[in-house]
Design a protein around this motif. Structure first.
Motif, PDB file in Angstrom:
ATOM      1  N   LYS A   1     -11.918   1.912  11.137  1.00 38.86           N
ATOM      2  CA  LYS A   1     -10.823   2.865  10.963  1.00 38.86           C
ATOM      3  C   LYS A   1      -9.588   2.439  11.741  1.00 38.86           C
ATOM      4  CE  LYS A   1      -9.659   7.768  11.463  1.00 38.86           C
ATOM      5  NZ  LYS A   1     -10.154   9.113  11.900  1.00 38.86           N
TER       6      LYS A   1
ATOM      7  N   GLN B   1      -5.980   1.259  10.042  1.00 39.40           N
ATOM      8  CA  GLN B   1      -4.738   1.937  10.402  1.00 39.40           C
ATOM      9  C   GLN B   1      -3.708   0.954  10.933  1.00 39.40           C
ATOM     10  OE1 GLN B   1      -5.177   4.867  13.515  1.00 39.40           O
ATOM     11  NE2 GLN B   1      -3.310   5.930  12.949  1.00 39.40           N
TER      12      GLN B   1
ATOM     13  N   GLY C   1      -2.824  -1.496   7.876  1.00 40.53           N
ATOM     14  CA  GLY C   1      -2.211  -0.771   6.779  1.00 40.53           C
ATOM     15  C   GLY C   1      -3.051  -0.731   5.524  1.00 40.53           C
ATOM     16  N   TRP C   2      -4.367  -0.961   5.645  1.00 35.69           N
ATOM     17  CA  TRP C   2      -5.242  -0.887   4.485  1.00 35.69           C
ATOM     18  C   TRP C   2      -5.580   0.564   4.178  1.00 35.69           C
ATOM     19  CZ3 TRP C   2      -7.788  -5.066   7.620  1.00 35.69           C
ATOM     20  CH2 TRP C   2      -7.438  -6.331   7.151  1.00 35.69           C
ATOM     21  N   LYS C   3      -5.570   0.903   2.906  1.00 38.22           N
ATOM     22  CA  LYS C   3      -5.947   2.241   2.472  1.00 38.22           C
ATOM     23  C   LYS C   3      -7.383   2.293   1.966  1.00 38.22           C
ATOM     24  CE  LYS C   3      -1.654   3.508   3.101  1.00 38.22           C
ATOM     25  NZ  LYS C   3      -1.273   4.326   4.283  1.00 38.22           N
ATOM     26  N   ASP C   4      -7.897   1.156   1.542  1.00 41.98           N
ATOM     27  CA  ASP C   4      -9.206   1.088   0.899  1.00 41.98           C
ATOM     28  C   ASP C   4     -10.162   0.272   1.769  1.00 41.98           C
ATOM     29  OD1 ASP C   4     -11.249   1.193  -0.984  1.00 41.98           O
ATOM     30  OD2 ASP C   4     -10.532  -0.592  -2.030  1.00 41.98           O
TER      31      ASP C   4
ATOM     32  N   GLY D   1       0.785  -1.224   0.000  1.00 45.49           N
ATOM     33  CA  GLY D   1       0.000   0.000   0.000  1.00 45.49           C
ATOM     34  C   GLY D   1       0.819   1.277   0.000  1.00 45.49           C
ATOM     35  N   ASP D   2       2.140   1.152   0.012  1.00 44.29           N
ATOM     36  CA  ASP D   2       3.017   2.325   0.076  1.00 44.29           C
ATOM     37  C   ASP D   2       3.367   2.777  -1.335  1.00 44.29           C
ATOM     38  OD1 ASP D   2       4.805   4.283   0.862  1.00 44.29           O
ATOM     39  OD2 ASP D   2       6.426   2.891   1.311  1.00 44.29           O
ATOM     40  N   ARG D   3       2.421   3.459  -1.982  1.00 40.74           N
ATOM     41  CA  ARG D   3       2.623   3.855  -3.377  1.00 40.74           C
ATOM     42  C   ARG D   3       3.746   4.868  -3.527  1.00 40.74           C
ATOM     43  NH1 ARG D   3       0.435  -0.436  -5.488  1.00 40.74           N
ATOM     44  NH2 ARG D   3      -1.785  -0.691  -5.013  1.00 40.74           N
TER      45      ARG D   3
ATOM     46  N   THR E   1       7.210   2.020   5.650  1.00 41.36           N
ATOM     47  CA  THR E   1       6.117   1.934   6.618  1.00 41.36           C
ATOM     48  C   THR E   1       6.629   1.350   7.925  1.00 41.36           C
ATOM     49  OG1 THR E   1       4.579   1.526   4.788  1.00 41.36           O
ATOM     50  CG2 THR E   1       3.772   1.099   7.023  1.00 41.36           C
TER      51      THR E   1
END
Length: 325
Positions: free
Chosen positions: A274, A278, A281-284, A177-179, A184
């Motif tokens: 949420k 966090q 490590g999910w963004k979506d 997820g670290d575009r 991280t």
């Protein structure tokens, strides 16, 4: 390799690069396609494999073909309306239920770690004892941190800091997820039981490691490799462990079972979405929901509770007799 090629290669995750190479090989060598390809050729390729490959695999093949055309400076045929329409038709005619790894429950984690503890205590063979100590750390850290197999494989000792009695901090220079590729930092807690911190420290001490990959292979003579375990080796390793420990249906588990297991446990213990996103490590949100199994999947407990409560039964409506005509 030129400096430019080296940086281009570094910009793509190793797993993605291997997957793309495999997809291109399948298209060119096994199917007999040509690059650069036309939209008609891509459409025929999809049609020829519509019944044998899953829709996710077909989408992955399209992504590889699109990436090749873009990097080589050719128009991308996978974006053609004809190709997209063929793909939608395949989805409509060959719907498939998404296969997901079975989540590991806390009771199963306890059973597995208890079995590993027994093996460590009585194992006379040094190789087997070291493997059990390593596997205990791998499973506990993978579960409580919700790590993917590739994240576990890339953990390095110099990027791990233990704070006695509190927990440990783990840094990964690259995650899925670290575009922006900023790296991280994750934190894992010290626990009164099933503790990932003490399991990690026990493995590092037993193996005598000071730097390099955390989780490594061990040969039959008990020698510890300098290289980290390959991400692809985690599924057979975990399934063999589950089978040896007597867990039911070991082949239904994968490395994602640890991640899904933690997500399900956290959800059933009151973590809001949420907080869970966090921590893991999910963004979506959609990605997170795919990993969470409801605590009461059939709503049986909720419905039974309502049925057991007096006054919740549906009252029958009285029958009103109509006057004769």
């Amino acid at each position: 390799m030129s400096a430019i090629d080296r940086y281009v290669e570094a910009a793509t995750r190793e797993n993605t690069r291997r997957s793309y190479q495999s997809s291109l090989r399948h298209f060119e060598v096994e199917w007999g396609g040509f690059l650069p390809a036309s939209a008609d050729m891509i459409a025929r390729y999809l049609a020829d494999h519509a019944e044998t490959l899953s829709i996710n695999t077909l989408r992955s093949r399209l992504a590889a073909l699109a990436q090749w055309h873009q990097t080589q400076g050719f128009p991308d045929p996978t974006k053609a309306p004809h190709v997209r329409k063929v793909l939608r038709g395949i989805v409509a005619l060959h719907p498939a239920t998404e296969k997901r790894a079975k989540p590991m429950q806390l009771a199963q984690l306890e059973k597995l770690t208890a079995w590993l503890d027994e093996q460590i205590a009585r194992e006379a063979d040094e190789r087997e004892r070291l493997a059990c100590i390593r596997n205990r750390a791998l499973v506990l850290l993978g579960f409580w941190r919700g790590f993917r197999s590739d994240e576990l494989s890339r953990l390095r000792i110099e990027h791990v800091a233990v704070e006695a009695g509190r927990g440990m901090t783990l840094y990964l220079p690259r995650t899925k997820g670290d575009r922006a590729q900023l790296g991280t930092t994750f934190k894992a807690p010290a626990l009164s039981r099933l503790c990932p911190v003490t399991a990690y420290e026990a493995w590092i001490a037993a193996a005598g490691l000071t730097e390099g990959p955390v989780f490594r292979g061990i040969d039959r003579w008990g020698n510890i490799s300098d290289e980290g375990l390959h991400a692809g080796s985690f599924v057979p390793l975990l399934r063999a462990l589950f089978q040896a420990a007597g867990l039911a249906a070991p082949d239904s588990y994968s490395s994602h079972s640890l991640r899904r297991g933690f997500a399900t446990w956290a959800n059933s213990n009151g973590w809001d979405l949420k907080m869970l996103m966090q921590y893991v490590g999910w963004k979506d949100v959609r990605s997170a929901m795919r990993y969470i199994d409801a605590a009461d999947p059939f709503a049986q407990h909720r419905i039974e509770s309502a049925l057991a409560t007096p006054g919740t039964a549906v009252q029958e409506r009285p029958v009103i007799a109509l006057p004769a005509a």
